[in-house]
Design an enzyme around this catalytic site. Structure first.
Site, mmCIF file in Angstrom:
data_model
loop_
_atom_site.group_PDB
_atom_site.id
_atom_site.type_symbol
_atom_site.label_atom_id
_atom_site.label_comp_id
_atom_site.label_asym_id
_atom_site.label_seq_id
_atom_site.Cartn_x
_atom_site.Cartn_y
_atom_site.Cartn_z
ATOM 1 N N ASP A 277 0.620 4.065 -2.003
ATOM 2 C CA ASP A 277 1.710 3.923 -2.975
ATOM 3 C C ASP A 277 1.954 2.432 -3.194
ATOM 4 O O ASP A 277 1.290 1.594 -2.591
ATOM 5 C CB ASP A 277 2.966 4.643 -2.480
ATOM 6 C CG ASP A 277 3.677 3.856 -1.397
ATOM 7 O OD1 ASP A 277 2.997 3.477 -0.435
ATOM 8 O OD2 ASP A 277 4.880 3.605 -1.523
ATOM 9 N N ALA B 19 5.307 -2.420 4.051
ATOM 10 C CA ALA B 19 4.607 -1.639 3.029
ATOM 11 C C ALA B 19 4.266 -0.299 3.652
ATOM 12 O O ALA B 19 3.960 -0.236 4.837
ATOM 13 C CB ALA B 19 3.342 -2.346 2.598
ATOM 14 N N THR B 20 4.333 0.757 2.860
ATOM 15 C CA THR B 20 4.241 2.073 3.492
ATOM 16 C C THR B 20 3.273 3.033 2.826
ATOM 17 O O THR B 20 2.994 2.934 1.643
ATOM 18 C CB THR B 20 5.609 2.753 3.476
ATOM 19 O OG1 THR B 20 6.173 2.554 2.200
ATOM 20 C CG2 THR B 20 6.477 2.198 4.547
ATOM 21 N N THR B 21 2.871 3.951 3.584
ATOM 22 C CA THR B 21 2.154 5.165 3.228
ATOM 23 C C THR B 21 0.829 4.958 2.487
ATOM 24 O O THR B 21 0.783 4.711 1.284
ATOM 25 C CB THR B 21 3.027 6.143 2.404
ATOM 26 O OG1 THR B 21 4.312 6.162 2.995
ATOM 27 C CG2 THR B 21 2.433 7.526 2.471
#
Lengths: 259, 271
Positions: free
Chosen positions: B66, B49-51
């Site tokens: 996000d 999972a990112t950002t």
């Protein structure tokens, strides 16, 4: 000594008597269900007697602080482990008391060479509806009494514990007569405080045997409130919040009592 | 619920009452893995999972993430929630492997409650920050094996002697860094940090002076910019109307911004 059954029975009876003597001065605790939740109330001098066990479960306890502490810790550990592995909805007071705590208390009580627990516990669990509220009294020997309807009693919306059986029974008699399930918070607080007063008057050798007259109760309550503060906590029925247990502040209590 | 022997592991230090320790005792949490050599080419690519980003503004701390979760080149999920409420005043936002991160968040949430219930007092902010650090440190064996890396942001409100919003980010080994203005982690974070630095230094006003509407605008723009160059960041999905999750920590607790309000602000000042 305990090879002979009679001696064992005698030892258990002595031990029961000993524990009852130890608990006899315990300050009463009343728990009443009202429209928006469950209220725990007691008068305390110095020691906290009401505790949060889990999201929807509260505890009021009298007895030896060390024993209360061990039982309280065990209840929290069990509930927390269950809530973590499954979900908060899977934590149930019924299972906690029947399956885990009661057997342990019974074993400790009956093993006459070990120390028993000097404690009497009053649990309550808030339900989605008032009909699902559970009040549960757990004794030092593992005996359980609840508010559920049974052969000998109708369903009750309250629970009470005190130092002596006589005091507990009188509190219950008072609550049966005076408490109604649909009460507001303010009304529930007043009734719980009066139930405490009844329980307190019934303690000791010279304790009352029947419900006291109104003016005697008011005088006693005034007298006691001079010496000790009220300790109270609620379990809220509001389904939007996860953690329903909340200790009440002194301000909240006094503004609800109207003084 | 298992039958118990009461108070068998009570000790005066209180260490036995640490919630992760309780879980390990009962076999409900994986033991701390032994230190192993790094694995050069793990055969299996975990979901990531990112950002995520967080910064202080007028109304407290804004935390945004996000919604995309990926595994290598594959988009696994487009509605992941990486901004997690731990208690009434604390948020943990996660970049990294969700399986590990969500478990960590769950352990953390229960740890704080367990501490309050058993010790009859709220855990201090420093204690909470340290608890997360410990979980990350315990997890480092998995990081070396190429699975289970988590790089969180922790935002909370300290109601103690000097009431203020507090913001921390961590590295994968568990070091905690308290920040004064903003933090961002995850694959899209270089772009986000660039924007937050720019806004804070040369923007109309520093981040700390922004009102809620301006703060949300900055957060949306930053995530959208990150998504422009980083495939692992979802940003704002204009077609499917998927917006970032935005939560605000303040003295009054945590507010989750309704999707409608984010959509309206997006339409007005970002799209």
């Amino acid at each position: 000594m305990i090879e002979e059954p009679y001696r064992w029975v005698e030892a258990i009876a002595n031990r029961g008597e000993y524990i009852e003597t130890q608990l006899a001065t315990g300050s009463p605790i009343a728990a009443v269900g009202y429209r928006d939740g469950i209220l725990f109330l007691t008068l305390g001098r110095n020691r906290q007697k009401l505790f949060e066990i889990y999201d929807r479960i509260g505890l009021g306890a009298i007895g030896h602080p060390g024993d209360i502490e061990r039982l309280r810790m065990a209840a929290i550990e069990l509930a927390s482990a269950e809530g973590f592995t499954r979900s908060a909805a899977d934590v149930s007071l019924r299972r906690l008391a029947h399956y885990s705590l009661s057997p342990v208390l019974k074993t400790a009580f009956e093993q006459v060479y070990g120390a028993p627990y000097l404690a009497r516990l009053l649990f309550a669990e808030i339900g989605a509806k008032q009909e699902a509220d559970l009040f549960l009294r757990l004794e030092y020997d593992g005996a359980i009494a609840t508010n559920q309807a049974g052969v000998a009693q109708a369903r009750q919306d309250f629970g009470a514990i005190s130092g002596t059986r006589q005091s507990t029974e009188l509190m219950e008699a008072y609550l049966r007569a005076e408490h109604s399930a649909g009460s507001t918070f303010e009304r529930a607080l007043k009734v719980a405080l009066d139930a405490w007063t009844v329980g307190h008057l019934a303690l000791g050798d010279g304790g009352i045997k029947e419900l006291p007259a109104r003016d005697k109760m008011v005088a006693e309550r005034k007298e006691r409130l001079r010496a000790a503060g009220i300790e109270a906590a609620i379990l809220e029925r509001d389904g939007k919040i996860a953690i329903r247990y909340r200790a009440l502040t002194e301000d909240e209590i006094h503004s609800a009592l109207g003084d | 619920m298992d039958p118990v022997t009461l108070g068998s592991d009570q000790n005066f230090s209180g260490i036995g009452n640490d919630f992760p320790a309780l879980l390990r005792r009962r076999g409900l949490l994986a033991p701390v893995p032994a230190q192993t050599a790094p694995v050069a080419n793990p055969a299996w690519i975990p979901t990531q999972a990112t950002t995520i980003l967080a910064f202080k503004f007028q109304g407290g701390v804004l935390v945004a993430g996000d919604r995309r979760a990926t595994s290598g080149n594959t988009v696994v999920y487009d509605r992941a929630d990486k901004v997690l409420e731990i208690d009434r005043h604390s948020i943990m936002a996660i970049a990294g492997v969700p399986a590990t991160a969500w478990e960590m968040a769950r352990v953390l949430e229960h740890s704080f409650q367990f501490f309050r219930r058993t010790q009859l007092q709220e855990m201090s902010v420093d204690g909470k920050v340290r608890a997360l650090s410990k979980l990350l440190r315990d997890n480092f064996g998995f990081v070396l094996q190429g699975v289970g890396v988590v790089v969180p942001i922790f935002a909370t409100y300290d109601a103690g002697a000097d009431p203020s919003a507090r913001l921390y980010f961590y590295d994968a080994m568990g070091a905690q860094f308290e920040v004064t203005d903003y933090a961002a982690t995850g694959s899209g974070s270089p772009a986000v940090r660039g924007i937050l630095y720019y806004e804070n230094t040369w923007g109309k006003k520093p981040l700390a002076k922004l009102n809620q509407e301006e703060a949300v605008t900055v957060a949306l723009r930053a995530l959208d910019t990150a998504a422009e160059s980083d495939t692992a960041t979802g940003g704002v999905d204009r077609n499917a109307k998927i917006f970032p999750v935005i939560k605000i920590v303040s003295r009054d607790g945590i507010t989750t911004l309704p999707e409608k309000r984010i959509a309206a602000l997006f339409k007005r000042s970002v799209a």
